[in-house]
Design an enzyme around this catalytic site. Sequence first.
Site, PDB file in Angstrom:
ATOM      1  CB  CYS A   2     -45.405 -32.776 -23.079  1.00 15.90           C
ATOM      2  SG  CYS A   2     -44.482 -31.560 -24.337  1.00 15.90           S
ATOM      3  NE  ARG A  27     -49.486 -32.810 -18.477  1.00 17.15           N
ATOM      4  CZ  ARG A  27     -49.411 -32.856 -17.108  1.00 17.15           C
ATOM      5  NH1 ARG A  27     -50.304 -33.179 -16.362  1.00 17.15           N
ATOM      6  NH2 ARG A  27     -48.221 -32.396 -16.923  1.00 17.15           N
ATOM      7  CD1 TRP A  74     -47.928 -25.570 -25.179  1.00 15.85           C
ATOM      8  CD2 TRP A  74     -45.775 -25.452 -24.623  1.00 15.85           C
ATOM      9  NE1 TRP A  74     -47.593 -24.304 -24.987  1.00 15.85           N
ATOM     10  CE2 TRP A  74     -46.391 -24.316 -24.725  1.00 15.85           C
ATOM     11  CE3 TRP A  74     -44.557 -25.745 -24.204  1.00 15.85           C
ATOM     12  CZ2 TRP A  74     -45.599 -23.273 -24.336  1.00 15.85           C
ATOM     13  CZ3 TRP A  74     -43.748 -24.652 -23.885  1.00 15.85           C
ATOM     14  CH2 TRP A  74     -44.383 -23.382 -23.982  1.00 15.85           C
ATOM     15  CG  ASN A 100     -43.912 -33.188 -19.754  1.00 19.32           C
ATOM     16  OD1 ASN A 100     -43.615 -31.964 -20.302  1.00 19.32           O
ATOM     17  ND2 ASN A 100     -44.696 -33.241 -18.836  1.00 19.32           N
ATOM     18  N   GLY A 101     -40.497 -32.136 -21.064  1.00 15.82           N
ATOM     19  CA  GLY A 101     -39.538 -31.531 -20.174  1.00 15.82           C
ATOM     20  C   GLY A 101     -38.598 -30.822 -21.192  1.00 15.82           C
ATOM     21  CD  GLU A 486     -57.800 -14.905 -13.142  1.00 12.81           C
ATOM     22  OE1 GLU A 486     -56.613 -14.800 -13.423  1.00 12.81           O
ATOM     23  OE2 GLU A 486     -58.475 -16.060 -13.609  1.00 12.81           O
ATOM     24  CE  LYS A 490     -58.598 -16.967 -16.990  1.00 15.79           C
ATOM     25  NZ  LYS A 490     -57.921 -17.306 -15.839  1.00 15.79           N
ATOM     26  CD  GLU A 493     -55.702 -17.666 -19.872  1.00 15.20           C
ATOM     27  OE1 GLU A 493     -54.679 -18.172 -19.669  1.00 15.20           O
ATOM     28  OE2 GLU A 493     -56.244 -17.455 -18.681  1.00 15.20           O
ATOM     29  CG  HIS A 509     -49.678   7.565 -12.037  1.00 19.94           C
ATOM     30  ND1 HIS A 509     -49.152   8.710 -11.514  1.00 19.94           N
ATOM     31  CD2 HIS A 509     -50.643   7.121 -11.014  1.00 19.94           C
ATOM     32  CE1 HIS A 509     -49.565   8.964 -10.486  1.00 19.94           C
ATOM     33  NE2 HIS A 509     -50.582   8.283 -10.101  1.00 19.94           N
ATOM     34  CE  LYS A 608     -55.778 -26.105 -15.950  1.00 19.36           C
ATOM     35  NZ  LYS A 608     -56.511 -24.745 -15.977  1.00 19.36           N
TER      36      LYS A 608
HETATM   37  C1  F6R Z   1     -54.401 -18.514 -16.532  1.00 23.81           C
HETATM   38  C2  F6R Z   1     -53.640 -20.104 -16.033  1.00 23.81           C
HETATM   39  C3  F6R Z   1     -52.364 -19.935 -15.892  1.00 23.81           C
HETATM   40  C4  F6R Z   1     -51.835 -20.439 -14.548  1.00 23.81           C
HETATM   41  C5  F6R Z   1     -50.485 -20.425 -14.205  1.00 23.81           C
HETATM   42  C6  F6R Z   1     -50.058 -21.214 -13.161  1.00 23.81           C
HETATM   43  O1  F6R Z   1     -55.744 -19.068 -16.818  1.00 23.81           O
HETATM   44  O2  F6R Z   1     -54.245 -20.843 -15.983  1.00 23.81           O
HETATM   45  O3  F6R Z   1     -51.757 -18.494 -15.830  1.00 23.81           O
HETATM   46  O4  F6R Z   1     -52.731 -19.803 -13.507  1.00 23.81           O
HETATM   47  O5  F6R Z   1     -49.802 -21.408 -15.346  1.00 23.81           O
HETATM   48  O6  F6R Z   1     -50.513 -22.559 -13.068  1.00 23.81           O
HETATM   49  P1  F6R Z   1     -50.634 -23.293 -11.710  1.00 23.81           P
HETATM   50  O7  F6R Z   1     -51.703 -22.780 -10.834  1.00 23.81           O
HETATM   51  O8  F6R Z   1     -50.975 -24.844 -12.012  1.00 23.81           O
HETATM   52  O9  F6R Z   1     -49.434 -23.390 -11.093  1.00 23.81           O
END
Ligand code: F6R
Length: 613
Positions: A2, A27, A74, A100-101, A486, A490, A493, A509, A608
């Site tokens: 948010c 956000r 969000w 936010n929260g 990773e 990517k 998501e 396994h 994010k």
């Molecule tokens: C993946 C991604 C998330 C963040 C995770 C941690 O692309 O962006 O998996 O890595 O939410 O976020 P931070 O690094 O901000 O603690």
Amino acid sequence: MCGIIGYIGQKKAEEIVLKGLKRMEYRGYDSAGIATLNGGLSIIKCKGKVRELKKLVKVDSKESAQIGIGHTRWATHGEPNDINSHPHVGKLGKLALVHNGIIENYTSIKKKLESEGIEFYSETDTEAAAKLIEFVIESRPDLPMEKAVQLAISQITGAYGFAMIHSDYPDRILVARKGSPLLIGVGEGEMLIASDASAVAEYTDKVVYLDEGELAVISKDKFQVLDANDVELEKEVHELVMSLEEIEKGGYPYFMLKEIFEQPKTIADCMRGRINTETGEITLGGLTKALDKLVDAKRIIIAACGTSWHSALVGEYLIEHLARVSVEVEYASEFRYKDPIIDENDVLIVISQSGETADTLAALRKAKDSGATVFGIVNVVGSTIARETDAGVYLHTGPEIGVASTKAFTGQVTVLVLIALKLALMKGAITKEVSKKYIKALREIPEKIQHILDRSEQMKRISDLFTYAPNFLYLGRTYSFPVALEGALKLKEISYIHAEGYPAAEMKHGPIALIDEMMPVVVIATTDHTNDKMVSNIEEVKARKGRIISITSEENNDVSTLSEFNFSVPETEDFLSPLLSVIPLQLLSYYVAVNRGCDVDQPRNLAKSVTVE
Ligand code: F6R
């Protein structure tokens, strides 16, 4: 999660709030809303992106307000729709609040207020706070407004960043923080409030970060910050170093692509002033305060989430291999609840791009409560994690706006390389000569990444062929295993394709049962000492008709000749290979997502900065 923005001054509040919402849309982006005061309280909110809200808000010089707050959501409680969007209002329609929260006791607050005849219209937890705060202000006319607000929020449990305006008090915005970030942007005859510095950077470079339990009263030319005991605080005004260029797309169709292509520069920025090629020394000023703790530690714990957790895994390999110190990597969300064994002799490193992730912050606090020393590896300057750790290292990679993390990952790995080398030198695990050799290899990384990016078309062609594959498997060994995780993250998501990352040998396994002619298997074989083993794993995949896409170093012909598709990256030291091999995987996920018509920067359900549990 948010985004919150607010403005008070002489300019058009609607315009500034909408612009701020657009900047913070990463956000949360399932709905948005704005409240302004201009005679009375006016609220416009709707489901969808900020561009939908923009269509509904008039930005007219004669009718413009000079005070307003806004929110991009969000959803936690209640589906994304017009009614559940913020701002929410009190019963009398005097107070508008954005949040936010998560308010944990909202059902009991709601019940109590319903018994007072107050009706609710949404399914959100936030509405309970809006109704409660307005109710307390009305029932306690003997109290100054901010005291009434404090009294109301003392009844709220959970996490919040609140911003509110009230039609009886049109000269102020009130904000309160517990668990969700908020800052004040200090201007000349105007003030802003935001959950994110990117929303205020265009107007001021002076910011004040609110700490836990603080409440601030903001008018156009002053602000007052009170702690939970109502004591007025002297807050430090920080300089915000953020250029507009950094928070705009600069000609790229998506922030993610811009951020992928920025990596030669961001890694160079991350190393700048920290390495000395002549002496082999590493300087990490932010660690100095507690460096002895790090050097004396018998083991190091690293806690993080998501992509940052993948960097932590690379960190484990790096620190154990180079400095010979034992490392344990923990999901921050597990660490905080599992009753971990940790005391004052321990060292915890937390890794977070945003510096606001709720679980990582809780892991940090848990470790500190147990007396451990906590180091941070953080990108966002002034973020909560950066401020609460004992010492730390910033990434200096600039704002990361694409929801899928790219340049932060390579920045985190670069910092972990520097920490591992520093520790290795201090513990005598490597000589200065070896360090010089490694530093030289590290300095060559930005140029090598540029070489990979110059061949991005090749990765696009491979992506075009696999755009509609329903599943992907990613395999790697040692340093390439976290890269496999990773790469899979990517892809899932941003393109919504199911993908799994595995240590290559573990395939036998279980996951091998999934392999058939429909299954693309991305093999990361850039660590020389395990290449022979990877060859055997590839043969096992091929025997089951799996389709091999390999990422190899230029000289690894054994793997490339066995693969249906190959992308080679320049040679480097094994321990630096994640910095190169992850780049084609970022490109693969990006191109597949674009081909599938996905919104790369704002993938569904994600946001994010995960500031709720
Ligand atoms: C993946 C991604 C998330 C963040 C995770 C941690 O692309 O962006 O998996 O890595 O939410 O976020 P931070 O690094 O901000 O603690």
